[in-house]
Design an enzyme around this catalytic site. Structure first.
Site, PDB file in Angstrom:
ATOM      1  N   LYS A 187      17.445  98.213 -42.850  1.00  0.00           N
ATOM      2  CA  LYS A 187      17.318  96.875 -42.801  1.00  0.00           C
ATOM      3  C   LYS A 187      15.898  96.872 -42.420  1.00  0.00           C
ATOM      4  CE  LYS A 187      18.800  92.873 -40.164  1.00  0.00           C
ATOM      5  NZ  LYS A 187      19.881  91.980 -39.669  1.00  0.00           N
ATOM      6  N   GLU A 205      27.811  89.372 -44.555  1.00  0.00           N
ATOM      7  CA  GLU A 205      27.473  89.846 -43.351  1.00  0.00           C
ATOM      8  C   GLU A 205      27.731  88.790 -42.474  1.00  0.00           C
ATOM      9  OE1 GLU A 205      23.572  91.478 -42.847  1.00  0.00           O
ATOM     10  OE2 GLU A 205      23.735  90.856 -40.730  1.00  0.00           O
ATOM     11  N   ARG A 246      27.522  86.725 -33.249  1.00  0.00           N
ATOM     12  CA  ARG A 246      26.877  85.923 -32.326  1.00  0.00           C
ATOM     13  C   ARG A 246      27.830  84.733 -31.795  1.00  0.00           C
ATOM     14  NH1 ARG A 246      21.336  85.317 -35.708  1.00  0.00           N
ATOM     15  NH2 ARG A 246      21.130  87.479 -36.525  1.00  0.00           N
ATOM     16  N   THR A 304      24.428  92.001 -36.376  1.00  0.00           N
ATOM     17  CA  THR A 304      24.201  92.006 -34.775  1.00  0.00           C
ATOM     18  C   THR A 304      25.090  92.706 -34.077  1.00  0.00           C
ATOM     19  OG1 THR A 304      23.818  89.493 -35.252  1.00  0.00           O
ATOM     20  CG2 THR A 304      23.403  90.206 -33.045  1.00  0.00           C
TER      21      THR A 304
HETATM   22  C1  3PG Z   1      19.316  86.410 -38.621  1.00  0.00           C
HETATM   23  O1  3PG Z   1      18.457  87.100 -37.749  1.00  0.00           O
HETATM   24  O2  3PG Z   1      19.926  85.622 -38.561  1.00  0.00           O
HETATM   25  C2  3PG Z   1      19.448  87.160 -40.069  1.00  0.00           C
HETATM   26  O3  3PG Z   1      18.055  87.997 -40.184  1.00  0.00           O
HETATM   27  C3  3PG Z   1      18.799  86.189 -40.959  1.00  0.00           C
HETATM   28  O4  3PG Z   1      17.660  85.445 -40.765  1.00  0.00           O
HETATM   29  P1  3PG Z   1      17.453  84.167 -41.428  1.00  0.00           P
HETATM   30  O5  3PG Z   1      18.140  83.042 -40.989  1.00  0.00           O
HETATM   31  O6  3PG Z   1      15.866  83.881 -41.377  1.00  0.00           O
HETATM   32  O7  3PG Z   1      17.830  84.291 -43.070  1.00  0.00           O
END
Ligand code: 3PG
Length: 209
Positions: free
Chosen positions: A129, A41, A45, A69
């Site tokens: 999720k 995934e 961002r 995202t």
């Molecule tokens: C994120 O928001 O980047 C993902 O949910 C992953 O979260 P993490 O960096 O805490 O694994």
């Protein structure tokens, strides 16, 4: 491909990747595949995220590549055009659910509350999720949902690491966990492909029900 199949393929870990430089996407895909990862995934961002999705698909065609995202229909369409095979959103909205139908895009939407889960169920979702997992109530909250939402399968994400992943994976309503620790942004930037392969291989060796 439906979301359940994608989660099963990812299990036990869905890597959540943030890629600053799309030129690194292809070697990163190789490193993930070398460690046994079959799904990735890419978070939308960074400016190069969409280009990175296309590059990863080209580099390792057998890797299932989706986007994280995803907040708007426009972002979902861009993912589709880049060859992205699924979309992940931090929350659930009707607009995004409509877009998923229009673009025939498997969508894994995020939820926390019982009400959000019910809204998603009303739209036909069975795979969700759970985000942000650790700060929203973690294993305790998810365990509470198991007896209420019996058919719902969760991919908890947010704050999950090797030290707590097994607690989540032990829950009967968890198919896989998501996390960035298997391919941290710093290791990607440092082009530490062997380091990433090692982290991935270690995560993939975890037993999953
Ligand atoms: C994120 O928001 O980047 C993902 O949910 C992953 O979260 P993490 O960096 O805490 O694994």
């Amino acid at each position: 491909m439906n979301v359940r199949t994608i989660l099963k393929t990812a299990a036990p870990v869905m890597p959540v990747l943030t890629i600053d430089n799309p030129a690194l996407a292809a070697p990163l895909a190789d490193a993930l595949a070398a460690g046994g990862m079959r799904v990735a995934e890419i978070t939308l961002r960074t400016p190069g995220a969409i280009e990175s999705i296309a590059a990863m698909r080209k580099a390792v065609p057998e890797l299932l590549v989706g986007a994280g995202t995803v907040l708007t229909p426009e972002m979902m369409l861009a993912v589709k055009r880049a060859g992205g095979q699924f979309a992940v959103s931090p929350g659930f909205t009707e607009i995004l659910a409509d877009a998923a139908i229009e673009y025939q895009m498997p969508l894994l939407p995020g939820v926390v509350t019982a009400g959000e889960i019910q809204t998603a169920i009303e739209r036909g979702y069975k795979d969700l999720k759970f985000f942000p997992a650790e700060s929203a109530g973690g294993v305790t909250l998810l365990a509470s949902y198991a007896s209420v939402f019996r058919d719902i399968c969760f991919c908890p994400t947010g704050g999950i690491k090797p030290g707590n992943m097994n607690d989540y994976l032990a829950l009967k309503n968890v198919m896989c966990v998501g996390g960035s620790w298997v391919a941290p942004r710093k290791l990607i930037e440092a082009k530490d492909w062997q380091g990433i392969t090692n982290l991935v291989a270690s995560a993939q060796s975890t037993n999953c029900h």
